[in-house]
Design a protein around this motif. Structure first.
Motif, PDB file in Angstrom:
ATOM      1  N   LYS A 196      25.999   0.232  32.134  1.00  0.00           N
ATOM      2  CA  LYS A 196      25.999   1.184  31.035  1.00  0.00           C
ATOM      3  C   LYS A 196      25.225   2.420  31.482  1.00  0.00           C
ATOM      4  CE  LYS A 196      24.984   1.448  26.083  1.00  0.00           C
ATOM      5  NZ  LYS A 196      24.471   0.708  24.894  1.00  0.00           N
ATOM      6  N   ASP A 197      25.683   3.581  31.054  1.00  0.00           N
ATOM      7  CA  ASP A 197      25.017   4.818  31.462  1.00  0.00           C
ATOM      8  C   ASP A 197      23.634   4.920  30.813  1.00  0.00           C
ATOM      9  OD1 ASP A 197      27.166   5.595  33.004  1.00  0.00           O
ATOM     10  OD2 ASP A 197      28.093   6.774  31.394  1.00  0.00           O
ATOM     11  N   PRO A 198      22.622   5.380  31.570  1.00  0.00           N
ATOM     12  CA  PRO A 198      21.293   5.598  31.001  1.00  0.00           C
ATOM     13  C   PRO A 198      21.282   6.885  30.166  1.00  0.00           C
ATOM     14  CG  PRO A 198      21.337   6.247  33.312  1.00  0.00           C
ATOM     15  CD  PRO A 198      22.690   5.686  33.003  1.00  0.00           C
ATOM     16  N   PRO A 199      20.186   7.132  29.424  1.00  0.00           N
ATOM     17  CA  PRO A 199      18.961   6.328  29.340  1.00  0.00           C
ATOM     18  C   PRO A 199      19.125   5.153  28.373  1.00  0.00           C
ATOM     19  CG  PRO A 199      18.724   8.273  27.978  1.00  0.00           C
ATOM     20  CD  PRO A 199      20.061   8.412  28.664  1.00  0.00           C
ATOM     21  N   TYR A 200      18.133   4.237  28.427  1.00  0.00           N
ATOM     22  CA  TYR A 200      18.260   2.990  27.695  1.00  0.00           C
ATOM     23  C   TYR A 200      17.141   2.816  26.667  1.00  0.00           C
ATOM     24  CZ  TYR A 200      20.957   2.074  31.942  1.00  0.00           C
ATOM     25  OH  TYR A 200      21.838   2.158  32.992  1.00  0.00           O
ATOM     26  N   THR A 201      17.512   2.151  25.587  1.00  0.00           N
ATOM     27  CA  THR A 201      16.532   1.632  24.629  1.00  0.00           C
ATOM     28  C   THR A 201      16.486   0.120  24.822  1.00  0.00           C
ATOM     29  OG1 THR A 201      16.924   3.380  23.004  1.00  0.00           O
ATOM     30  CG2 THR A 201      15.938   1.334  22.200  1.00  0.00           C
ATOM     31  N   ILE A 202      15.303  -0.390  25.143  1.00  0.00           N
ATOM     32  CA  ILE A 202      15.160  -1.819  25.426  1.00  0.00           C
ATOM     33  C   ILE A 202      14.161  -2.430  24.450  1.00  0.00           C
ATOM     34  CG2 ILE A 202      14.493  -3.560  27.150  1.00  0.00           C
ATOM     35  CD1 ILE A 202      15.431  -1.653  29.313  1.00  0.00           C
ATOM     36  N   GLY A 203      14.527  -3.562  23.891  1.00  0.00           N
ATOM     37  CA  GLY A 203      13.645  -4.282  22.989  1.00  0.00           C
ATOM     38  C   GLY A 203      12.932  -5.420  23.703  1.00  0.00           C
ATOM     39  N   VAL A 204      11.672  -5.627  23.355  1.00  0.00           N
ATOM     40  CA  VAL A 204      10.893  -6.733  23.918  1.00  0.00           C
ATOM     41  C   VAL A 204      10.227  -7.484  22.766  1.00  0.00           C
ATOM     42  CG1 VAL A 204       9.090  -7.450  25.516  1.00  0.00           C
ATOM     43  CG2 VAL A 204      10.426  -5.402  26.021  1.00  0.00           C
ATOM     44  N   SER A 205      10.499  -8.769  22.681  1.00  0.00           N
ATOM     45  CA  SER A 205       9.902  -9.623  21.653  1.00  0.00           C
ATOM     46  C   SER A 205       8.846 -10.505  22.289  1.00  0.00           C
ATOM     47  CB  SER A 205      10.989 -10.481  20.995  1.00  0.00           C
ATOM     48  OG  SER A 205      10.411 -11.478  20.175  1.00  0.00           O
ATOM     49  N   PHE A 206       7.580 -10.265  21.923  1.00  0.00           N
ATOM     50  CA  PHE A 206       6.467 -11.080  22.415  1.00  0.00           C
ATOM     51  C   PHE A 206       6.148 -12.183  21.407  1.00  0.00           C
ATOM     52  CE2 PHE A 206       5.725  -6.910  24.377  1.00  0.00           C
ATOM     53  CZ  PHE A 206       5.595  -7.273  25.700  1.00  0.00           C
ATOM     54  N   LYS A 207       5.730 -13.342  21.916  1.00  0.00           N
ATOM     55  CA  LYS A 207       5.460 -14.472  21.014  1.00  0.00           C
ATOM     56  C   LYS A 207       4.169 -14.301  20.229  1.00  0.00           C
ATOM     57  CE  LYS A 207       3.815 -17.158  24.986  1.00  0.00           C
ATOM     58  NZ  LYS A 207       4.206 -18.230  25.923  1.00  0.00           N
ATOM     59  N   PHE A 208       3.131 -13.715  20.854  1.00  0.00           N
ATOM     60  CA  PHE A 208       1.882 -13.424  20.152  1.00  0.00           C
ATOM     61  C   PHE A 208       1.062 -12.446  20.984  1.00  0.00           C
ATOM     62  CE2 PHE A 208       1.134 -17.895  21.853  1.00  0.00           C
ATOM     63  CZ  PHE A 208       0.536 -17.497  23.032  1.00  0.00           C
TER      64      PHE A 208
END
Length: 364
Positions: free
Chosen positions: A55-67
């Motif tokens: 996919k062409d950049p730029p990117y939005t990336i999500g990160v889910s941390f447990k705590f």
């Protein structure tokens, strides 16, 4: 929102209703998990083909941390943010903290999907509870990277983690060797139901079954929290006049127990290790407590996850599964890692610079 992603949100709502608060059920499930599934299966020949997620950049990336409630998690998040800030392809990082609740983590993931992230990195609270939603994300075609913890699903775009089973074996072998294969130990575990705790204790039991003269006189969960571990350790010490060793699932808990021994005027004993700065400094001051083996759960796993996500989006061939044997600090390398000028809360196997660490801990 596409039909496939709507399905993900739908299944997430269903799981949330079933789980309620989540963590109680996770604890029950943990009893049925086969520890042997956490044995390292390091794979470097399984690749995601070029162009699979391009996919062409730029990117939005999500990160889910447990705590984020423990010192180690603070640096995990800081390392992740540092990578995003310096990667030219990432325009936005959306990160969330599940606060130790499976139901919240599912909601966080649903929300990131609804916001149209280009990829999602997940640090699961449980080895099993998030399998349905992660499976659905994978099947939808959205890149999903699972990182840091022990995970029993097999549908993901990439996995970046440690062998916590081997971590548990390493620290236990070092402890029983230092104790001469006999004596009483107290055990301080992490968060009940969480993958690293399950796997590390599974590795420990795999060693301890060969040492019938090692007796566990007390065991409790201290949640990888220094303050909570001090309270629990104080109670264990008061109830047990003879303690010959400390098995702790994390370095901050080992330090807490040693300091409670000092406070009680009791002899110091060997304890299991990790790259927690407070413990490494204690080992240097009181070498009789040092087992000489301090494996690391690298705080840079978030960086490795983002790197994998960006490579996938760039269409670069990417190794699908990487399970590291734990990087390890020994007596020979202790001086290289210990940070005498920084507070105990620092985790020493970090890629952050000295100035970055001082800024993070400037109030300590």
């Amino acid at each position: 929102m596409s039909k496939s992603l709507r399905k993900i949100v739908g299944i997430g709502v269903l799981i949330t209703l079933i789980l309620g608060l989540g963590i109680g059920l996770t604890n029950c499930w943990a009893q049925e998990i086969d520890y042997s599934k956490f044995l390292p299966t390091i794979s470097r020949d399984e690749w995601v083909p070029a162009g699979t997620y391009k996919k062409d950049p730029p990117y939005t990336i999500g990160v889910s941390f447990k705590f984020s409630t423990i010192d180690w998690a603070v640096l995990l998040i800081e390392e992740t943010k540092d990578y995003a800030a310096h990667n030219k392809y990432i325009k936005r990082l959306i990160y969330t903290d599940a606060e130790g609740k499976i139901s919240k983590q599912i909601h966080d993931i649903e929300d990131m999907i609804a916001r149209g992230v280009d990829a999602i990195c997940i640090n699961p609270m449980s080895p099993t509870a998030l399998i349905p939603i992660i499976d659905r994300i994978y099947e939808s075609g959205l890149p999903v990277v699972v990182f840091e913890t022990d995970y029993l699903g097999d549908k993901y775009s990439a996995l970046r983690t440690n062998s916590n089973w081997e971590f548990g074996r390493m620290i236990t072998r070092a402890l029983v060797d230092k104790m001469g294969g006999k004596g009483n130990i107290i055990v301080l575990r992490g968060v009940a139901g969480v993958g690293p705790d399950i796997a590390r204790w599974g590795g420990a039991e795999d060693v301890l079954k060969h040492y019938p003269n090692i007796k566990i006189v007390a065991m409790d969960y201290a949640d990888w929290a220094y303050d909570k571990a001090r309270v629990i350790a104080a109670s264990m010490i008061a109830a047990n006049p003879k303690i010959d060793g400390i098995w702790a699932c994390g370095g901050q808990m080992a330090l807490a127990a040693e300091e409670e021994l000092l406070k009680a005027g009791r002899p110091l004993v060997p304890c299991t290790g990790e790259d927690y700065n407070g413990l490494l400094k204690f080992w240097k001051k009181y070498p009789e407590t040092c087992t000489g083996v301090a494996p690391c759960q690298p705080v840079y796993f978030g960086k490795l996850a983002l790197e994998a996500a960006v490579n996938l989006l760039q269409g670069i061939p990417t190794i699908r599964k990487v399970i590291l044997n734990p990087p390890t600090i020994t007596m020979e390398t202790l001086d290289k890692y210990v940070r005498p000028d920084l507070p105990k809360e620092v985790w020493c196997n970090t890629t952050l610079t000295e100035s970055q660490l001082k800024e993070i801990y400037r109030a300590k």
